[in-house]
Design a protein around this motif. Structure first.
Motif, PDB file in Angstrom:
ATOM      1  N   LEU A 288       5.526  34.507  77.012  1.00  0.00           N
ATOM      2  CA  LEU A 288       6.029  34.278  76.074  1.00  0.00           C
ATOM      3  C   LEU A 288       6.474  34.958  74.687  1.00  0.00           C
ATOM      4  CD1 LEU A 288       2.745  31.671  75.472  1.00  0.00           C
ATOM      5  CD2 LEU A 288       5.188  31.640  76.523  1.00  0.00           C
ATOM      6  N   ASP A 289       5.999  35.804  74.172  1.00  0.00           N
ATOM      7  CA  ASP A 289       6.519  36.896  73.337  1.00  0.00           C
ATOM      8  C   ASP A 289       7.916  37.625  73.935  1.00  0.00           C
ATOM      9  OD1 ASP A 289       4.157  36.656  71.717  1.00  0.00           O
ATOM     10  OD2 ASP A 289       3.673  38.975  72.623  1.00  0.00           O
ATOM     11  N   VAL A 290       8.167  37.754  74.846  1.00  0.00           N
ATOM     12  CA  VAL A 290       9.131  38.251  75.269  1.00  0.00           C
ATOM     13  C   VAL A 290      10.475  37.109  75.312  1.00  0.00           C
ATOM     14  CG1 VAL A 290      10.603  38.839  77.243  1.00  0.00           C
ATOM     15  CG2 VAL A 290       8.273  40.308  76.845  1.00  0.00           C
ATOM     16  N   LEU A 291      10.087  36.133  76.151  1.00  0.00           N
ATOM     17  CA  LEU A 291      10.471  34.810  75.414  1.00  0.00           C
ATOM     18  C   LEU A 291      10.930  34.419  74.394  1.00  0.00           C
ATOM     19  CD1 LEU A 291       9.298  32.738  78.379  1.00  0.00           C
ATOM     20  CD2 LEU A 291      11.875  34.225  78.151  1.00  0.00           C
ATOM     21  N   ALA A 292      10.270  34.475  73.030  1.00  0.00           N
ATOM     22  CA  ALA A 292      10.132  33.811  72.129  1.00  0.00           C
ATOM     23  C   ALA A 292      11.445  34.943  71.108  1.00  0.00           C
ATOM     24  CB  ALA A 292       9.052  33.870  70.979  1.00  0.00           C
ATOM     25  N   LEU A 293      11.820  36.833  71.549  1.00  0.00           N
ATOM     26  CA  LEU A 293      11.723  37.627  71.023  1.00  0.00           C
ATOM     27  C   LEU A 293      13.142  37.790  71.428  1.00  0.00           C
ATOM     28  CD1 LEU A 293       9.239  40.525  71.074  1.00  0.00           C
ATOM     29  CD2 LEU A 293      10.100  39.055  68.896  1.00  0.00           C
ATOM     30  N   ALA A 294      13.759  37.813  72.844  1.00  0.00           N
ATOM     31  CA  ALA A 294      14.671  37.734  72.720  1.00  0.00           C
ATOM     32  C   ALA A 294      15.555  36.058  72.788  1.00  0.00           C
ATOM     33  CB  ALA A 294      14.946  36.846  74.642  1.00  0.00           C
ATOM     34  N   HIS A 305      25.842  36.531  62.943  1.00  0.00           N
ATOM     35  CA  HIS A 305      26.644  37.987  63.231  1.00  0.00           C
ATOM     36  C   HIS A 305      26.295  39.052  62.355  1.00  0.00           C
ATOM     37  CE1 HIS A 305      29.444  35.427  64.938  1.00  0.00           C
ATOM     38  NE2 HIS A 305      29.650  34.812  63.581  1.00  0.00           N
ATOM     39  N   VAL A 306      24.627  39.479  63.053  1.00  0.00           N
ATOM     40  CA  VAL A 306      23.585  40.573  62.576  1.00  0.00           C
ATOM     41  C   VAL A 306      24.349  41.763  63.155  1.00  0.00           C
ATOM     42  CG1 VAL A 306      21.222  41.791  61.970  1.00  0.00           C
ATOM     43  CG2 VAL A 306      22.004  39.068  61.558  1.00  0.00           C
ATOM     44  N   GLU A 307      24.440  43.350  62.759  1.00  0.00           N
ATOM     45  CA  GLU A 307      24.672  43.842  63.151  1.00  0.00           C
ATOM     46  C   GLU A 307      23.668  45.326  63.237  1.00  0.00           C
ATOM     47  OE1 GLU A 307      28.911  45.049  61.821  1.00  0.00           O
ATOM     48  OE2 GLU A 307      29.538  43.625  63.089  1.00  0.00           O
ATOM     49  N   GLU A 308      24.094  46.425  62.888  1.00  0.00           N
ATOM     50  CA  GLU A 308      22.770  47.738  62.933  1.00  0.00           C
ATOM     51  C   GLU A 308      22.168  47.307  61.757  1.00  0.00           C
ATOM     52  OE1 GLU A 308      26.334  48.080  63.237  1.00  0.00           O
ATOM     53  OE2 GLU A 308      26.861  48.968  65.110  1.00  0.00           O
ATOM     54  N   ASN A 309      22.918  47.096  61.036  1.00  0.00           N
ATOM     55  CA  ASN A 309      21.214  46.880  59.472  1.00  0.00           C
ATOM     56  C   ASN A 309      19.976  46.096  60.375  1.00  0.00           C
ATOM     57  OD1 ASN A 309      23.019  48.414  57.756  1.00  0.00           O
ATOM     58  ND2 ASN A 309      24.082  46.849  57.738  1.00  0.00           N
ATOM     59  N   GLY A 310      20.639  45.303  60.552  1.00  0.00           N
ATOM     60  CA  GLY A 310      19.436  43.766  60.873  1.00  0.00           C
ATOM     61  C   GLY A 310      18.517  44.745  62.376  1.00  0.00           C
ATOM     62  N   LEU A 311      18.970  45.465  63.115  1.00  0.00           N
ATOM     63  CA  LEU A 311      17.890  46.237  63.564  1.00  0.00           C
ATOM     64  C   LEU A 311      16.795  46.466  62.993  1.00  0.00           C
ATOM     65  CD1 LEU A 311      20.470  48.651  66.127  1.00  0.00           C
ATOM     66  CD2 LEU A 311      19.132  46.171  66.557  1.00  0.00           C
ATOM     67  N   LEU A 312      16.660  47.222  62.293  1.00  0.00           N
ATOM     68  CA  LEU A 312      15.494  46.858  61.067  1.00  0.00           C
ATOM     69  C   LEU A 312      14.221  45.427  60.882  1.00  0.00           C
ATOM     70  CD1 LEU A 312      13.633  48.852  59.785  1.00  0.00           C
ATOM     71  CD2 LEU A 312      14.129  48.626  57.584  1.00  0.00           C
ATOM     72  N   LEU A 313      15.337  44.969  60.719  1.00  0.00           N
ATOM     73  CA  LEU A 313      14.581  43.170  60.641  1.00  0.00           C
ATOM     74  C   LEU A 313      14.327  42.608  61.853  1.00  0.00           C
ATOM     75  CD1 LEU A 313      13.985  40.550  58.937  1.00  0.00           C
ATOM     76  CD2 LEU A 313      16.814  39.679  59.189  1.00  0.00           C
ATOM     77  N   PHE A 314      14.735  43.007  62.976  1.00  0.00           N
ATOM     78  CA  PHE A 314      14.404  42.610  64.395  1.00  0.00           C
ATOM     79  C   PHE A 314      13.390  43.016  64.618  1.00  0.00           C
ATOM     80  CE2 PHE A 314      14.545  42.701  68.715  1.00  0.00           C
ATOM     81  CZ  PHE A 314      14.179  41.213  69.532  1.00  0.00           C
ATOM     82  N   ALA A 315      12.923  44.550  64.474  1.00  0.00           N
ATOM     83  CA  ALA A 315      11.976  44.997  64.860  1.00  0.00           C
ATOM     84  C   ALA A 315      10.874  45.164  64.057  1.00  0.00           C
ATOM     85  CB  ALA A 315      12.822  46.650  64.920  1.00  0.00           C
ATOM     86  N   LEU A 316      10.355  44.616  62.863  1.00  0.00           N
ATOM     87  CA  LEU A 316      10.378  44.241  62.118  1.00  0.00           C
ATOM     88  C   LEU A 316       9.608  43.300  62.567  1.00  0.00           C
ATOM     89  CD1 LEU A 316      11.127  45.335  58.470  1.00  0.00           C
ATOM     90  CD2 LEU A 316       9.303  46.135  59.804  1.00  0.00           C
ATOM     91  N   ALA A 318       9.805  41.593  65.282  1.00  0.00           N
ATOM     92  CA  ALA A 318       9.451  41.337  67.001  1.00  0.00           C
ATOM     93  C   ALA A 318       7.979  41.938  66.463  1.00  0.00           C
ATOM     94  CB  ALA A 318      10.420  43.150  67.732  1.00  0.00           C
ATOM     95  N   ALA A 319       7.462  43.778  65.492  1.00  0.00           N
ATOM     96  CA  ALA A 319       5.991  44.332  65.739  1.00  0.00           C
ATOM     97  C   ALA A 319       4.980  43.402  65.112  1.00  0.00           C
ATOM     98  CB  ALA A 319       6.051  45.579  64.561  1.00  0.00           C
ATOM     99  N   GLY A 320       5.303  42.222  64.191  1.00  0.00           N
ATOM    100  CA  GLY A 320       4.936  41.161  63.709  1.00  0.00           C
ATOM    101  C   GLY A 320       4.446  40.154  64.881  1.00  0.00           C
ATOM    102  N   LEU A 321       5.316  40.290  65.272  1.00  0.00           N
ATOM    103  CA  LEU A 321       5.044  38.932  66.529  1.00  0.00           C
ATOM    104  C   LEU A 321       3.967  39.636  67.246  1.00  0.00           C
ATOM    105  CD1 LEU A 321       5.046  35.824  68.150  1.00  0.00           C
ATOM    106  CD2 LEU A 321       7.242  36.874  68.924  1.00  0.00           C
ATOM    107  N   VAL A 322       4.431  40.448  68.006  1.00  0.00           N
ATOM    108  CA  VAL A 322       3.437  41.091  68.600  1.00  0.00           C
ATOM    109  C   VAL A 322       2.127  41.399  68.058  1.00  0.00           C
ATOM    110  CG1 VAL A 322       2.911  43.202  70.048  1.00  0.00           C
ATOM    111  CG2 VAL A 322       5.420  41.858  70.292  1.00  0.00           C
ATOM    112  N   GLY A 323       2.125  41.744  67.009  1.00  0.00           N
ATOM    113  CA  GLY A 323       1.240  42.196  66.118  1.00  0.00           C
ATOM    114  C   GLY A 323      -0.222  41.443  66.291  1.00  0.00           C
ATOM    115  N   MET A 324       0.203  39.817  65.737  1.00  0.00           N
ATOM    116  CA  MET A 324      -0.782  38.883  65.771  1.00  0.00           C
ATOM    117  C   MET A 324      -1.413  38.422  66.905  1.00  0.00           C
ATOM    118  SD  MET A 324       1.884  36.521  63.324  1.00  0.00           S
ATOM    119  CE  MET A 324       3.094  36.273  64.040  1.00  0.00           C
TER     120      MET A 324
END
Length: 365
Positions: A288-294, A305-316, A318-324
């Motif tokens: 479910l986490d993988v589907l939601a993050l995809a 239109h989030v590019e390289e600068n949005g990778l950090l936001l996406f990583a955060l 993802a970390a928040g979702l997996v952590g919860m």
């Protein structure tokens, strides 16, 4: 436990004689219960797996130095001898019987593979695996071992994967069209794989090495891994199938929802059903986490239109979702452990009450 015993001895100022008595009371000097029996059973099963795998690899090598008749007869003997021995051995040698049945079942796959490679029957790969599963089922039903059920489910899963993979590899358009009969049927077949350990447990078709009815732990978790993995993979295909959608709901294709519902069912089965298993729950939660993050990632990188600068936001995120998810799963583990401890305490109290009642009855007489 070793450290705890030493700390207790120091805190209480125990003499060496008292420390040795405490050590004996803890039972730390004794080997685990039934250690020899468990090692013997494990070694027998591992030996069967290694022999069967070696035979299959030998088949794959095609044995150019031997004649075709010799190869066929050798493989037939490799199937018949272990299975016959498993049936003829006394019931008390259950571990050896299961190991021999495991070896015979693996050898059966080697025999079918050799026939398919040598005589060119024209059968598809999934038909050979389906035949393998059908021929192995009677022996599995006779011995009712969790190991054999797990191997049988793996064979069935490969057959389903080979059958559904024809559309996945050769006709991608059929995969993206959720109304395809094959794509409607495939998740239901994986549902049968997932439900099979639950059904055989309900029917009493699983026994431990002592011949007693047992819970199908290995086959249940393997079935969950196979089924949840398949549902999650098909869900990902549907997420990335639509490229021109500009609304979030447009990506929620019926095929994605169809497979996600099955993942949710697996999560419920591992969480709230009578077959509650935290490993099954963890697998479903990961899917479910993988589907939601995809889904979230595609929305961010395509519509926003989030590019390289949005990778950090996406990583955060993802970390928040997996952590919860991990924290919630840990809470479920603590709850299950507390329930188990309370169950044991209740049993001990019941035994004490029964003992007191028996003692009172004796004094009354």
């Amino acid at each position: 436990m070793h450290k705890t015993l030493h700390e207790l001895a120091q805190q209480q100022g125990l003499a060496p004689r008292q420390t040795r008595a405490l050590w004996r009371l803890a039972g730390m000097h004794e080997p685990p219960a039934a250690l020899y029996q468990r090692l013997q059973q494990a070694l027998a099963l591992v030996a069967a797996l290694l022999l069967g795998a070696g035979l299959i690899f030998w088949v794959a090598a095609n044995w150019d130095a031997q004649t075709r008749t010799f190869k066929l007869h050798l493989l037939q003997a490799a199937v018949a001898v272990p299975l016959a021995a498993a049936l003829l051995l006394p019931a008390g040698r259950r571990a050896l019987r299961v190991a021999l049945a495991l070896l015979g079942t693996l050898a059966l796959g080697g025999l079918l593979a050799y026939i398919g490679m040598t005589y060119q029957t024209g059968a598809d790969a999934w038909q050979l695996f389906a035949t393998w599963a059908a021929l192995a089922l009677p022996m599995v039903l006779v011995l009712r071992s969790d190991w054999l059920w797990a191997l049988w489910l793996l064979i069935v899963a490969v057959a389903i994967g080979s059958w559904s993979g024809q559309s996945l590899i050769n006709h991608l358009a059929n995969v993206f069209d959720w109304r395809s009969s094959r794509n409607l049927l495939t998740p239901l077949l994986w549902l049968l794989v997932f439900a099979c350990p639950l059904l055989i447990s309900r029917l009493g078709l699983v026994c431990n090495m002592q011949g007693q009815a047992a819970r199908p732990v290995l086959s249940l978790r393997l079935a969950a891994l196979l089924a949840v993995g398949a549902w999650g993979a098909h869900g990902l295909f549907y997420i990335f199938a639509e490229e021109d959608a500009h609304t979030f709901g447009a990506w929620l294709q019926p095929g994605f929802v169809y497979n996600t519902v099955f993942v949710l069912f697996a999560a419920w089965a591992g969480w709230r059903s009578r077959w509650r298993d935290l490993a099954v729950l963890a697998l479903a939660l990961l899917a479910l986490d993988v589907l939601a993050l995809a889904l979230l990632g595609k929305w961010m990188f395509v519509n926003m239109h989030v590019e390289e600068n949005g990778l950090l936001l996406f990583a955060l995120m993802a970390a928040g979702l997996v952590g919860m998810s991990g924290r919630w799963l840990y809470q479920q583990q603590k709850t299950a452990r507390a329930e188990m401890d309370a169950y044991h305490v209740t049993d001990e109290e019941a035994d004490e009450e029964a003992g007191e009642e028996a003692e009172g009855a004796r004094h009354g007489r």
